[in-house]
Design an enzyme around this catalytic site. Sequence first.
Site, PDB file in Angstrom:
ATOM      1  CG  HIS A 312     -25.204  14.109  32.260  1.00  0.00           C
ATOM      2  ND1 HIS A 312     -25.698  15.100  31.447  1.00  0.00           N
ATOM      3  CD2 HIS A 312     -25.708  12.951  31.806  1.00  0.00           C
ATOM      4  CE1 HIS A 312     -26.509  14.554  30.558  1.00  0.00           C
ATOM      5  NE2 HIS A 312     -26.530  13.242  30.746  1.00  0.00           N
ATOM      6  CG  ASP A 370     -25.070   5.033  31.578  1.00  0.00           C
ATOM      7  OD1 ASP A 370     -24.721   6.079  31.026  1.00  0.00           O
ATOM      8  OD2 ASP A 370     -25.876   4.223  31.065  1.00  0.00           O
TER       9      ASP A 370
HETATM   10  C1  SDX Z   1     -24.947   9.238  29.098  1.00  0.00           C
HETATM   11  O1  SDX Z   1     -25.741  13.615  26.989  1.00  0.00           O
HETATM   12  C2  SDX Z   1     -26.584  12.820  27.506  1.00  0.00           C
HETATM   13  O2  SDX Z   1     -27.737  13.200  27.758  1.00  0.00           O
HETATM   14  C3  SDX Z   1     -26.106  11.422  27.729  1.00  0.00           C
HETATM   15  C4  SDX Z   1     -27.048  10.474  28.464  1.00  0.00           C
HETATM   16  C5  SDX Z   1     -28.284  10.173  27.659  1.00  0.00           C
HETATM   17  O3  SDX Z   1     -29.288   9.784  28.255  1.00  0.00           O
HETATM   18  O4  SDX Z   1     -28.202  10.246  26.381  1.00  0.00           O
HETATM   19  O5  SDX Z   1     -27.430  11.039  29.698  1.00  0.00           O
HETATM   20  C6  SDX Z   1     -26.377   9.120  28.723  1.00  0.00           C
HETATM   21  O6  SDX Z   1     -24.111   9.209  28.243  1.00  0.00           O
HETATM   22  C7  SDX Z   1     -24.591   9.480  30.539  1.00  0.00           C
HETATM   23  C8  SDX Z   1     -23.061   9.680  30.758  1.00  0.00           C
HETATM   24  C9  SDX Z   1     -22.419   8.295  30.813  1.00  0.00           C
HETATM   25  N1  SDX Z   1     -20.921   8.442  30.865  1.00  0.00           N
HETATM   26  C10 SDX Z   1     -20.245   8.151  31.950  1.00  0.00           C
HETATM   27  O7  SDX Z   1     -20.722   7.871  33.031  1.00  0.00           O
HETATM   28  C11 SDX Z   1     -18.728   8.193  31.744  1.00  0.00           C
HETATM   29  C12 SDX Z   1     -18.060   8.965  32.879  1.00  0.00           C
HETATM   30  N2  SDX Z   1     -18.415  10.382  32.791  1.00  0.00           N
HETATM   31  C13 SDX Z   1     -17.625  11.193  31.956  1.00  0.00           C
HETATM   32  O8  SDX Z   1     -16.622  10.768  31.203  1.00  0.00           O
HETATM   33  C14 SDX Z   1     -18.097  12.620  31.807  1.00  0.00           C
HETATM   34  O9  SDX Z   1     -18.653  13.029  32.984  1.00  0.00           O
HETATM   35  C15 SDX Z   1     -19.055  12.870  30.660  1.00  0.00           C
HETATM   36  C16 SDX Z   1     -18.479  12.378  29.387  1.00  0.00           C
HETATM   37  C17 SDX Z   1     -20.351  12.194  30.918  1.00  0.00           C
HETATM   38  C18 SDX Z   1     -19.264  14.368  30.573  1.00  0.00           C
HETATM   39  O10 SDX Z   1     -18.071  14.903  30.234  1.00  0.00           O
HETATM   40  P1  SDX Z   1     -17.895  16.489  30.076  1.00  0.00           P
HETATM   41  O11 SDX Z   1     -19.158  17.222  30.229  1.00  0.00           O
HETATM   42  O12 SDX Z   1     -17.107  16.728  28.810  1.00  0.00           O
HETATM   43  O13 SDX Z   1     -17.085  16.841  31.357  1.00  0.00           O
HETATM   44  P2  SDX Z   1     -15.527  17.022  31.361  1.00  0.00           P
HETATM   45  O14 SDX Z   1     -14.900  15.807  30.757  1.00  0.00           O
HETATM   46  O15 SDX Z   1     -15.218  18.353  30.774  1.00  0.00           O
HETATM   47  O16 SDX Z   1     -15.210  17.015  32.927  1.00  0.00           O
HETATM   48  C19 SDX Z   1     -15.189  18.193  33.665  1.00  0.00           C
HETATM   49  C20 SDX Z   1     -14.259  17.868  34.848  1.00  0.00           C
HETATM   50  C21 SDX Z   1     -12.886  17.359  34.389  1.00  0.00           C
HETATM   51  O17 SDX Z   1     -12.003  17.643  35.436  1.00  0.00           O
HETATM   52  P3  SDX Z   1     -10.978  18.939  35.304  1.00  0.00           P
HETATM   53  O18 SDX Z   1     -10.296  18.838  33.962  1.00  0.00           O
HETATM   54  O19 SDX Z   1     -11.901  20.146  35.380  1.00  0.00           O
HETATM   55  O20 SDX Z   1     -10.024  18.823  36.460  1.00  0.00           O
HETATM   56  O21 SDX Z   1     -14.824  16.776  35.611  1.00  0.00           O
HETATM   57  C22 SDX Z   1     -13.967  15.657  35.528  1.00  0.00           C
HETATM   58  C23 SDX Z   1     -13.067  15.868  34.342  1.00  0.00           C
HETATM   59  O22 SDX Z   1     -11.811  15.184  34.517  1.00  0.00           O
HETATM   60  N3  SDX Z   1     -14.822  14.486  35.335  1.00  0.00           N
HETATM   61  C24 SDX Z   1     -14.652  13.321  35.950  1.00  0.00           C
HETATM   62  C25 SDX Z   1     -15.714  12.525  35.536  1.00  0.00           C
HETATM   63  N4  SDX Z   1     -16.499  13.194  34.685  1.00  0.00           N
HETATM   64  C26 SDX Z   1     -15.934  14.418  34.564  1.00  0.00           C
HETATM   65  N5  SDX Z   1     -13.691  12.894  36.806  1.00  0.00           N
HETATM   66  C27 SDX Z   1     -13.823  11.633  37.242  1.00  0.00           C
HETATM   67  N6  SDX Z   1     -14.831  10.785  36.891  1.00  0.00           N
HETATM   68  C28 SDX Z   1     -15.795  11.203  36.051  1.00  0.00           C
HETATM   69  N7  SDX Z   1     -16.759  10.373  35.727  1.00  0.00           N
END
Ligand code: SDX
Length: 436
Positions: A312, A370
């Site tokens: 998140h 989710d």
């Molecule tokens: C919702 O914003 C809100 O409030 C949203 C929400 C709401 O109520 O409105 O809470 C609802 O959208 C919840 C989120 C649902 N999405 C998912 O579950 C999809 C999977 N999660 C992600 O794709 C991710 O975690 C996000 C999009 C939710 C957040 O992305 P960020 O903050 O841009 O984080 P990032 O992509 O910069 O990740 C940081 C690191 C990265 O690794 P490095 O490059 O540092 O090595 O964490 C890793 C990412 O690769 N990472 C994950 C991951 N999420 C982040 N690795 C594996 N699986 C994941 N799910």
Amino acid sequence: MSGTNAAGSITVTLDGTNKSTKLALKPGTIGPQVADIRKLYDELGVFTYDPGYGNTASCDSTITYIDGDVGVLLHRGYPIEQLAEKSSFLEVAYLLLNGELPTAAQKSEFELGVLRHNMVHEQLRSFYNGFRRDAHPMAVICGVVGAMSAFYHDSLDISNPEHRRIAAFRLIAKLPTIAAWAYKYSIGEPFMYPRNNLGYAENFLHMMNAVPPEEYKVNPVLARAMDRILILHADHEQNASTSTVRLAGSTGANPFACIAAGIASLWGPAHGGANEAVLKMLAEIGHVDNIKGFIERVKDKNSSVRLMGFGHRVYKNYDPRAKIMMNSCHEVLSELGIKGDPLLDLAMELEKIALNDEYFVQRKLYPNVDFYSGIILKAMGFPTSMFTVLFAVARTVGWISQWREQVEDPTQRIGRPRQVYTGAKQRDYVPLSQRG
Ligand code: SDX
């Protein structure tokens, strides 16, 4: 959770020059203060750079507060745990819209107002026939909600408080009907009309599951679980879809068009579409024996595989909504007599392994709202394609509350971010004959 910060300032100096400026620090009631950068370009000739706006406050808001480090979520100051346990979705809707919990009289007046707007213009039905039966229901509700601006001309003047009030009622009341009809259309069953002797969540389940030839009794435990799921999805500060609604609203667009824009933004798998993606991921993993191999793929930088329902932008701790959702899982499954749902067992084992893996611990990746919602919804009989639609039904309350807060904020201006330009320098046109 920090207390009220004393207002102050920060000084920014352009190294190598004698230019500097003092930026006022604006404190919030709770949470981090913000540096007001509005004069930065005029004084130092530089913009700030923050792709994804992860470090940028776009507005003042009194509606929702999140402390992602400790996993706190407050709506108008009330913890989500207490609202989920003690309140109802319509009471939370009143709270988000008006800032205070309603008195008994205000609550029944608000609920009656919602009931009186739950039918849709009969001609809106014809919009469904324009879609293929296999259209994704998010495409359908996005189209139908956008079309509402072509039907409700008496609530489009956003400068008129009465128009804003009626538009809010119409959207909150009609989304369940529009959503249930999208489902019924996809399975070729007749549309069911709302019934004013049923509660909000009960009415929705009735429109989703009832058929004309026979009476349908909604299971009260499932209606309560549905109402709680709606509460958990109602609002969440300046997330992507809410920011979309605010940006559209900043141009003066009508509320129906703004909410349609929010629906489109929510659909993405990185946002509200994640609940549908979680179920697909669990189906792909298939068995607990496959979890370790899947986790290795997630950790492999060359793969684009993510652990859906984890991570998140704000929560760097357990999403408080996920905890409540998991408890609801057990309640719904036992009410439905589902012993040991393989999907829930798989999800819980996946969570346990992930939370003990350095990759996730180091990146502070925890289950979000989710991760478990899809398991409950599937157990309640919803197709995965309807999961994000349910999210949209609930989030409409948050979107319209945030939209109204912005429209009524005299300091708000049209949203217009800047950029850092990294393209070609100015050059002259090359005639076709000289392009080789
Ligand atoms: C919702 O914003 C809100 O409030 C949203 C929400 C709401 O109520 O409105 O809470 C609802 O959208 C919840 C989120 C649902 N999405 C998912 O579950 C999809 C999977 N999660 C992600 O794709 C991710 O975690 C996000 C999009 C939710 C957040 O992305 P960020 O903050 O841009 O984080 P990032 O992509 O910069 O990740 C940081 C690191 C990265 O690794 P490095 O490059 O540092 O090595 O964490 C890793 C990412 O690769 N990472 C994950 C991951 N999420 C982040 N690795 C594996 N699986 C994941 N799910």
